[in-house]
Design a protein around this motif. Sequence first.
Motif, PDB file in Angstrom:
ATOM      1  N   VAL A 114       0.868  -1.173   0.000  1.00  0.00           N
ATOM      2  CA  VAL A 114       0.000   0.000   0.000  1.00  0.00           C
ATOM      3  C   VAL A 114       0.907   1.226   0.000  1.00  0.00           C
ATOM      4  O   VAL A 114       1.746   1.377   0.885  1.00  0.00           O
ATOM      5  N   PHE A 115       0.751   2.077  -0.986  1.00  0.00           N
ATOM      6  CA  PHE A 115       1.568   3.278  -1.076  1.00  0.00           C
ATOM      7  C   PHE A 115       1.093   4.323  -0.086  1.00  0.00           C
ATOM      8  O   PHE A 115      -0.100   4.531   0.102  1.00  0.00           O
ATOM      9  N   THR A 116       2.040   4.955   0.587  1.00  0.00           N
ATOM     10  CA  THR A 116       1.742   6.130   1.399  1.00  0.00           C
ATOM     11  C   THR A 116       2.772   7.203   1.051  1.00  0.00           C
ATOM     12  O   THR A 116       3.887   6.886   0.651  1.00  0.00           O
ATOM     13  N   PRO A 117       2.411   8.463   1.210  1.00  0.00           N
ATOM     14  CA  PRO A 117       3.345   9.528   0.857  1.00  0.00           C
ATOM     15  C   PRO A 117       4.455   9.736   1.880  1.00  0.00           C
ATOM     16  O   PRO A 117       5.308  10.589   1.690  1.00  0.00           O
ATOM     17  N   GLY A 118       4.465   8.972   2.981  1.00  0.00           N
ATOM     18  CA  GLY A 118       5.517   9.116   3.981  1.00  0.00           C
ATOM     19  C   GLY A 118       5.210   8.298   5.215  1.00  0.00           C
ATOM     20  O   GLY A 118       4.119   7.740   5.361  1.00  0.00           O
ATOM     21  N   VAL A 119       6.174   8.239   6.126  1.00  0.00           N
ATOM     22  CA  VAL A 119       6.020   7.464   7.353  1.00  0.00           C
ATOM     23  C   VAL A 119       4.925   8.044   8.246  1.00  0.00           C
ATOM     24  O   VAL A 119       4.099   7.310   8.788  1.00  0.00           O
ATOM     25  N   VAL A 120       4.896   9.358   8.403  1.00  0.00           N
ATOM     26  CA  VAL A 120       3.907   9.972   9.297  1.00  0.00           C
ATOM     27  C   VAL A 120       2.475   9.729   8.800  1.00  0.00           C
ATOM     28  O   VAL A 120       1.618   9.306   9.588  1.00  0.00           O
ATOM     29  N   VAL A 143      10.811   8.466  20.960  1.00  0.00           N
ATOM     30  CA  VAL A 143      10.254   8.150  19.652  1.00  0.00           C
ATOM     31  C   VAL A 143      10.005   9.464  18.917  1.00  0.00           C
ATOM     32  O   VAL A 143       9.850  10.518  19.531  1.00  0.00           O
ATOM     33  N   TYR A 144       9.969   9.394  17.630  1.00  0.00           N
ATOM     34  CA  TYR A 144       9.728  10.558  16.788  1.00  0.00           C
ATOM     35  C   TYR A 144       8.397  11.190  17.184  1.00  0.00           C
ATOM     36  O   TYR A 144       7.359  10.527  17.196  1.00  0.00           O
ATOM     37  N   PHE A 145       8.401  12.482  17.538  1.00  0.00           N
ATOM     38  CA  PHE A 145       7.225  13.130  18.140  1.00  0.00           C
ATOM     39  C   PHE A 145       5.943  13.053  17.308  1.00  0.00           C
ATOM     40  O   PHE A 145       4.855  13.004  17.886  1.00  0.00           O
ATOM     41  N   PRO A 146       5.969  13.020  15.965  1.00  0.00           N
ATOM     42  CA  PRO A 146       4.693  12.911  15.244  1.00  0.00           C
ATOM     43  C   PRO A 146       3.941  11.600  15.495  1.00  0.00           C
ATOM     44  O   PRO A 146       2.744  11.521  15.244  1.00  0.00           O
ATOM     45  N   PHE A 147       4.628  10.566  16.026  1.00  0.00           N
ATOM     46  CA  PHE A 147       3.926   9.311  16.302  1.00  0.00           C
ATOM     47  C   PHE A 147       2.896   9.515  17.410  1.00  0.00           C
ATOM     48  O   PHE A 147       1.766   9.025  17.317  1.00  0.00           O
ATOM     49  N   GLY A 148       3.260  10.241  18.458  1.00  0.00           N
ATOM     50  CA  GLY A 148       2.299  10.542  19.518  1.00  0.00           C
ATOM     51  C   GLY A 148       1.183  11.446  19.026  1.00  0.00           C
ATOM     52  O   GLY A 148       0.020  11.290  19.409  1.00  0.00           O
ATOM     53  N   MET A 149       1.543  12.395  18.164  1.00  0.00           N
ATOM     54  CA  MET A 149       0.529  13.293  17.595  1.00  0.00           C
ATOM     55  C   MET A 149      -0.481  12.507  16.758  1.00  0.00           C
ATOM     56  O   MET A 149      -1.673  12.841  16.741  1.00  0.00           O
ATOM     57  N   ALA A 206       1.535   7.237   7.069  1.00  0.00           N
ATOM     58  CA  ALA A 206       1.318   5.799   7.248  1.00  0.00           C
ATOM     59  C   ALA A 206       0.956   5.471   8.694  1.00  0.00           C
ATOM     60  O   ALA A 206       0.073   4.638   8.943  1.00  0.00           O
ATOM     61  N   VAL A 207       1.615   6.122   9.649  1.00  0.00           N
ATOM     62  CA  VAL A 207       1.288   5.890  11.058  1.00  0.00           C
ATOM     63  C   VAL A 207      -0.141   6.353  11.341  1.00  0.00           C
ATOM     64  O   VAL A 207      -0.900   5.667  12.029  1.00  0.00           O
ATOM     65  N   ASN A 208      -0.534   7.494  10.801  1.00  0.00           N
ATOM     66  CA  ASN A 208      -1.912   7.964  10.965  1.00  0.00           C
ATOM     67  C   ASN A 208      -2.909   6.979  10.366  1.00  0.00           C
ATOM     68  O   ASN A 208      -3.942   6.689  10.974  1.00  0.00           O
ATOM     69  N   PHE A 209      -2.612   6.456   9.182  1.00  0.00           N
ATOM     70  CA  PHE A 209      -3.502   5.473   8.554  1.00  0.00           C
ATOM     71  C   PHE A 209      -3.615   4.226   9.430  1.00  0.00           C
ATOM     72  O   PHE A 209      -4.698   3.663   9.595  1.00  0.00           O
ATOM     73  N   ALA A 210      -2.477   3.782   9.998  1.00  0.00           N
ATOM     74  CA  ALA A 210      -2.484   2.585  10.849  1.00  0.00           C
ATOM     75  C   ALA A 210      -3.319   2.810  12.104  1.00  0.00           C
ATOM     76  O   ALA A 210      -4.084   1.931  12.513  1.00  0.00           O
ATOM     77  N   VAL A 211      -3.187   3.987  12.708  1.00  0.00           N
ATOM     78  CA  VAL A 211      -3.994   4.309  13.894  1.00  0.00           C
ATOM     79  C   VAL A 211      -5.478   4.226  13.541  1.00  0.00           C
ATOM     80  O   VAL A 211      -6.273   3.642  14.282  1.00  0.00           O
ATOM     81  N   GLN A 212      -5.855   4.786  12.402  1.00  0.00           N
ATOM     82  CA  GLN A 212      -7.262   4.772  11.983  1.00  0.00           C
ATOM     83  C   GLN A 212      -7.742   3.363  11.640  1.00  0.00           C
ATOM     84  O   GLN A 212      -8.892   3.010  11.917  1.00  0.00           O
ATOM     85  N   ALA A 213      -6.864   2.564  11.040  1.00  0.00           N
ATOM     86  CA  ALA A 213      -7.260   1.229  10.581  1.00  0.00           C
ATOM     87  C   ALA A 213      -7.365   0.207  11.716  1.00  0.00           C
ATOM     88  O   ALA A 213      -8.194  -0.691  11.655  1.00  0.00           O
ATOM     89  N   PHE A 214      -6.514   0.354  12.730  1.00  0.00           N
ATOM     90  CA  PHE A 214      -6.415  -0.695  13.742  1.00  0.00           C
ATOM     91  C   PHE A 214      -6.917  -0.300  15.121  1.00  0.00           C
ATOM     92  O   PHE A 214      -6.732  -1.046  16.084  1.00  0.00           O
ATOM     93  N   SER A 215      -7.570   0.855  15.229  1.00  0.00           N
ATOM     94  CA  SER A 215      -8.127   1.255  16.520  1.00  0.00           C
ATOM     95  C   SER A 215      -9.351   2.123  16.282  1.00  0.00           C
ATOM     96  O   SER A 215      -9.598   2.568  15.155  1.00  0.00           O
TER      97      SER A 215
END
Length: 150
Positions: free
Chosen positions: A91-97, A120-126, A99-108
């Motif tokens: 699945v293509f994403t435009p970047g890691v951040v 950890v990189y601060f955008p992960f908590g955001m 992708a993390v947002n998509f994962a949060v939405q998909a799995f919770s």
Amino acid sequence: MKYDFDRIIDRKGTHSLKWEYRKDLMQKRDIIPLWVADMDFEVPLPVRQAVKKRAKHEIYGYTLLSDSYYQAVLDWMEKRFAWKVDKKWIVFTPGVVPAVNFAVQAFSRPGEKIIIQPPVYFPFGMAVENNGRQLINNPLKLEDGRYVID
């Protein structure tokens, strides 16, 4: 190809987030900006050549991912991790951040708790909080020069 990792490239005047906005973002200018994955090495020649070749075309319209894109991912995963990946899994994403947002939405679901383990990189908590989830910090412990799970 050989790279000169000792060569210092002046990035002033390039709108470098890493170097020119330290004062705005961190309230200090005399810091080493290790908070962003922005390399200070020149782009490899084959990459520069490919970008220049593509830029010669007069139209920069929307494109789809090519078969060579998928093949590069498949080859990388097999070579690097000995993992045969099915093209349908990619699945293509435009970047890691994003992708993390998509994962949060998909799995919770909104309101659920998500653990991250700082440092950890601060955008992960955001990504957790901006998507209406509860952030649970479980800081890693530094033992003998290595971070371990507490």
